[in-house]
Scaffold this motif. Structure first.
Motif, PDB file in Angstrom:
ATOM      1  N   TYR A  23       0.527  -0.826  -0.211  1.00  0.00           N
ATOM      2  CA  TYR A  23      -0.048  -0.187  -0.251  1.00  0.00           C
ATOM      3  C   TYR A  23       0.955   1.253   0.130  1.00  0.00           C
ATOM      4  O   TYR A  23       1.718   1.155   0.351  1.00  0.00           O
ATOM      5  N   ALA A  24       0.454   2.005  -0.627  1.00  0.00           N
ATOM      6  CA  ALA A  24       1.164   3.908  -0.420  1.00  0.00           C
ATOM      7  C   ALA A  24       1.689   4.546   0.696  1.00  0.00           C
ATOM      8  O   ALA A  24       0.824   3.899   1.781  1.00  0.00           O
ATOM      9  N   ALA A  25       2.764   4.971   1.151  1.00  0.00           N
ATOM     10  CA  ALA A  25       3.478   4.821   2.352  1.00  0.00           C
ATOM     11  C   ALA A  25       3.139   6.071   2.044  1.00  0.00           C
ATOM     12  O   ALA A  25       5.441   7.354   1.785  1.00  0.00           O
ATOM     13  N   ASN A  30       7.031   2.426  -3.436  1.00  0.00           N
ATOM     14  CA  ASN A  30       7.902   1.514  -3.775  1.00  0.00           C
ATOM     15  C   ASN A  30       9.056   1.865  -2.616  1.00  0.00           C
ATOM     16  O   ASN A  30       9.572   2.949  -2.753  1.00  0.00           O
ATOM     17  N   GLY A  31      10.351   1.222  -2.126  1.00  0.00           N
ATOM     18  CA  GLY A  31      11.886   1.713  -1.387  1.00  0.00           C
ATOM     19  C   GLY A  31      12.419   0.292  -1.784  1.00  0.00           C
ATOM     20  O   GLY A  31      11.620  -0.530  -3.054  1.00  0.00           O
ATOM     21  N   PHE A  32      13.998   0.440  -1.806  1.00  0.00           N
ATOM     22  CA  PHE A  32      14.843  -0.669  -1.799  1.00  0.00           C
ATOM     23  C   PHE A  32      14.975  -1.419  -0.272  1.00  0.00           C
ATOM     24  O   PHE A  32      14.384  -0.696   0.229  1.00  0.00           O
ATOM     25  N   VAL A  58      14.922   5.770   6.498  1.00  0.00           N
ATOM     26  CA  VAL A  58      14.344   3.969   6.625  1.00  0.00           C
ATOM     27  C   VAL A  58      12.975   4.192   6.282  1.00  0.00           C
ATOM     28  O   VAL A  58      12.460   5.378   7.502  1.00  0.00           O
ATOM     29  N   TYR A  59      12.065   4.224   5.671  1.00  0.00           N
ATOM     30  CA  TYR A  59      10.642   3.849   5.927  1.00  0.00           C
ATOM     31  C   TYR A  59      10.075   3.045   6.963  1.00  0.00           C
ATOM     32  O   TYR A  59       9.184   2.941   7.893  1.00  0.00           O
TER      33      TYR A  59
END
Length: 89
Positions: A23-25, A30-32, A58-59
């Motif tokens: 889900y969108a953050a 997207n992320g690594f 850092v999410y």
């Protein structure tokens, strides 16, 4: 850097690449993803969690204790003994 400073020993770094979030953050979709497999005392996780929480890059972070085989607890590590072949005459 951060792991060693806090007393952890990194065993493996698995770079999983760029992936879409389920889900969108916020603004990111997207992320690594990276897995760090490391050894350290429980207090190290608390220190790392606090440090990475302050890092805007850092999410999300997740820590999982690796399972330990019950057979290996309290047993000495066995090292194979290599015997050279007999000398031929």
């Amino acid at each position: 850097g951060d792991f060693k400073k806090e007393g952890a020993e990194i065993e493996t770094v698995q770079q999983l690449g760029n992936r879409n979030f389920t889900y969108a953050a916020g603004k990111s979709d997207n992320g690594f993803y990276v897995n760090f497999i490391f050894h350290g005392e429980p207090v190290v996780i608390q220190k790392l969690r606090s440090k990475f929480k302050l890092n805007a890059d850092v999410y999300r972070q997740n820590y999982v204790k690796a399972p330990v085989s019950r057979k290996s607890i309290g047993r000495p590590v066995r090292i194979a003994k290599i015997t050279p072949p007999p000398a031929s005459n």
